[in-house]
Design a protein around this motif. Sequence first.
Motif, PDB file in Angstrom:
ATOM      1  N   GLY A 253       0.833  -1.204   0.000  1.00  0.00           N
ATOM      2  CA  GLY A 253       0.000   0.000   0.000  1.00  0.00           C
ATOM      3  C   GLY A 253       0.863   1.247   0.000  1.00  0.00           C
ATOM      4  N   ARG A 254       0.318   2.311   0.616  1.00  0.00           N
ATOM      5  CA  ARG A 254       1.009   3.599   0.695  1.00  0.00           C
ATOM      6  C   ARG A 254       0.893   4.143   2.111  1.00  0.00           C
ATOM      7  NH1 ARG A 254       0.514   6.566  -5.135  1.00  0.00           N
ATOM      8  NH2 ARG A 254       0.401   4.686  -6.417  1.00  0.00           N
ATOM      9  N   PRO A 255       1.404   3.412   3.108  1.00  0.00           N
ATOM     10  CA  PRO A 255       1.290   3.874   4.493  1.00  0.00           C
ATOM     11  C   PRO A 255       2.021   5.196   4.689  1.00  0.00           C
ATOM     12  CG  PRO A 255       2.884   2.086   4.317  1.00  0.00           C
ATOM     13  CD  PRO A 255       2.193   2.173   2.990  1.00  0.00           C
ATOM     14  N   GLY A 256       1.346   6.151   5.317  1.00  0.00           N
ATOM     15  CA  GLY A 256       1.954   7.456   5.521  1.00  0.00           C
ATOM     16  C   GLY A 256       2.250   8.179   4.235  1.00  0.00           C
ATOM     17  N   GLY A 257       1.564   7.781   3.152  1.00  0.00           N
ATOM     18  CA  GLY A 257       1.786   8.414   1.864  1.00  0.00           C
ATOM     19  C   GLY A 257       3.012   7.921   1.128  1.00  0.00           C
ATOM     20  N   VAL A 258       3.699   6.915   1.667  1.00  0.00           N
ATOM     21  CA  VAL A 258       4.913   6.373   1.044  1.00  0.00           C
ATOM     22  C   VAL A 258       4.548   5.124   0.249  1.00  0.00           C
ATOM     23  CG1 VAL A 258       7.215   5.447   1.427  1.00  0.00           C
ATOM     24  CG2 VAL A 258       6.346   7.281   2.902  1.00  0.00           C
ATOM     25  N   ARG A 259       4.897   5.105  -1.009  1.00  0.00           N
ATOM     26  CA  ARG A 259       4.553   3.993  -1.899  1.00  0.00           C
ATOM     27  C   ARG A 259       5.507   2.831  -1.680  1.00  0.00           C
ATOM     28  NH1 ARG A 259       3.706   4.981  -8.440  1.00  0.00           N
ATOM     29  NH2 ARG A 259       2.575   3.044  -8.909  1.00  0.00           N
ATOM     30  N   GLU A 260       5.018   1.739  -1.083  1.00  0.00           N
ATOM     31  CA  GLU A 260       5.869   0.587  -0.821  1.00  0.00           C
ATOM     32  C   GLU A 260       6.424  -0.004  -2.114  1.00  0.00           C
ATOM     33  OE1 GLU A 260       4.348  -1.295   3.348  1.00  0.00           O
ATOM     34  OE2 GLU A 260       2.987  -1.551   1.644  1.00  0.00           O
ATOM     35  N   PHE A 261       5.681   0.103  -3.181  1.00  0.00           N
ATOM     36  CA  PHE A 261       6.151  -0.379  -4.480  1.00  0.00           C
ATOM     37  C   PHE A 261       7.435   0.341  -4.871  1.00  0.00           C
ATOM     38  CE2 PHE A 261       5.324  -2.079  -8.775  1.00  0.00           C
ATOM     39  CZ  PHE A 261       4.669  -3.257  -8.447  1.00  0.00           C
ATOM     40  N   GLY A 262       7.487   1.638  -4.635  1.00  0.00           N
ATOM     41  CA  GLY A 262       8.680   2.410  -4.951  1.00  0.00           C
ATOM     42  C   GLY A 262       9.855   2.056  -4.057  1.00  0.00           C
ATOM     43  N   GLN A 263       9.583   1.774  -2.792  1.00  0.00           N
ATOM     44  CA  GLN A 263      10.654   1.374  -1.879  1.00  0.00           C
ATOM     45  C   GLN A 263      11.274   0.057  -2.324  1.00  0.00           C
ATOM     46  OE1 GLN A 263       8.079   1.682   1.673  1.00  0.00           O
ATOM     47  NE2 GLN A 263       9.571   3.140   2.493  1.00  0.00           N
ATOM     48  N   ALA A 264      10.424  -0.872  -2.764  1.00  0.00           N
ATOM     49  CA  ALA A 264      10.929  -2.159  -3.250  1.00  0.00           C
ATOM     50  C   ALA A 264      11.763  -1.976  -4.511  1.00  0.00           C
ATOM     51  CB  ALA A 264       9.764  -3.104  -3.519  1.00  0.00           C
ATOM     52  N   ALA A 265      11.315  -1.100  -5.418  1.00  0.00           N
ATOM     53  CA  ALA A 265      12.068  -0.842  -6.647  1.00  0.00           C
ATOM     54  C   ALA A 265      13.434  -0.246  -6.335  1.00  0.00           C
ATOM     55  CB  ALA A 265      11.275   0.084  -7.560  1.00  0.00           C
ATOM     56  N   ASP A 266      13.472   0.682  -5.387  1.00  0.00           N
ATOM     57  CA  ASP A 266      14.748   1.300  -5.011  1.00  0.00           C
ATOM     58  C   ASP A 266      15.704   0.265  -4.432  1.00  0.00           C
ATOM     59  OD1 ASP A 266      13.854   3.776  -5.853  1.00  0.00           O
ATOM     60  OD2 ASP A 266      13.270   4.448  -3.846  1.00  0.00           O
ATOM     61  N   MET A 267      15.176  -0.668  -3.629  1.00  0.00           N
ATOM     62  CA  MET A 267      16.022  -1.721  -3.066  1.00  0.00           C
ATOM     63  C   MET A 267      16.639  -2.559  -4.171  1.00  0.00           C
ATOM     64  SD  MET A 267      15.001  -4.984  -0.641  1.00  0.00           S
ATOM     65  CE  MET A 267      14.067  -5.759  -1.993  1.00  0.00           C
ATOM     66  N   LEU A 268      15.829  -2.983  -5.149  1.00  0.00           N
ATOM     67  CA  LEU A 268      16.335  -3.816  -6.234  1.00  0.00           C
ATOM     68  C   LEU A 268      17.367  -3.066  -7.072  1.00  0.00           C
ATOM     69  CD1 LEU A 268      13.038  -5.551  -7.400  1.00  0.00           C
ATOM     70  CD2 LEU A 268      14.885  -6.558  -6.054  1.00  0.00           C
ATOM     71  N   ALA A 269      17.185  -1.751  -7.209  1.00  0.00           N
ATOM     72  CA  ALA A 269      18.131  -0.956  -7.995  1.00  0.00           C
ATOM     73  C   ALA A 269      19.493  -0.878  -7.320  1.00  0.00           C
ATOM     74  CB  ALA A 269      17.578   0.445  -8.217  1.00  0.00           C
TER      75      ALA A 269
END
Length: 316
Positions: A253-269
Amino acid sequence: MLVVRNTADGIQVQDVVDPEGPGVRLDIASTGICGTDVAFVANGHQGFTYGHEFAGTVDGAAFVVEPSIYCGRCPECTAGHTQRCADPAHGTLGIFRDGGMAESVVVPEYTLLPLPAGLPVHDACLVEPAAVAWHGVRKSGLRPGERVVVVGGGSIALLAAAVARHLGFDVDLEARYEHQTSAAKRLGAGRPQGAYDVVIDAAGSSSGLARCAELAAAGARIIVLGVYNDTIGIPAAHSLIKELTYTNAMAYGRPGGVREFGQAADMLATRPEIAETVITHRFPLNAAAEAFRVARDRSAGAIKVVLEPPLCQRAP
């Protein structure tokens, strides 16, 4: 246009008309085969194009698709729990509606996430399961000094271990097959020893859940990432005596307005070894039946199997 659908004769590649309708047309570069896809085939689900883990390009720019369809207006969405959207139209691309096992697909613009530098589009289909893992680890509420273990050896299990390591925690993992244990080691996970404050169930089986309870310390938290089709049998004795807490974790989801999908993408990068370890097989789209057969046989060495349309395949 070629798409992958289940039929009375099993998985087939079919030629259908190009996608139309409102949204953005994405040319597919990579689509992962999820355990859910394999289970859907076994259960005979038909009538839609498979694939909810996919990435591709729009006019040459690379994107990964967050396949969750949500309204953005209901109380769950506004609270950041888009995976719990209350709108009747809520769902997931590739699950009972057309998804990304195709040469191209039309998706809502809000589902697109530009790829961060360092994440190749051919690996970006891994963002979706990584986001599932990220959400589960976040819901565990891990605190400094706590011990965490993952039970399971599939892509979600390995990605959960990778997330925990990425966030600075030591993590152990228990898997069924040696190739899964070897993959976990490459991602920095050790073998289980002792009791744990947080246990992540990524096995999705009664025996796996029982093992989670055995590994749990008194007062531990068990995060249920495994998917169950029937009633879950909680290991009563361990759960009672240890006063264990069970928390379900679904999608992202987007808890606190933060997109978990984006956090996962940044980790993989920032950690290319994750995709190099978890993605074990790649097939052209027109070999989908064989790709599903390989994905179904975990004992043969498969972890994440990826489909790539012929025009998007990488040069050797």
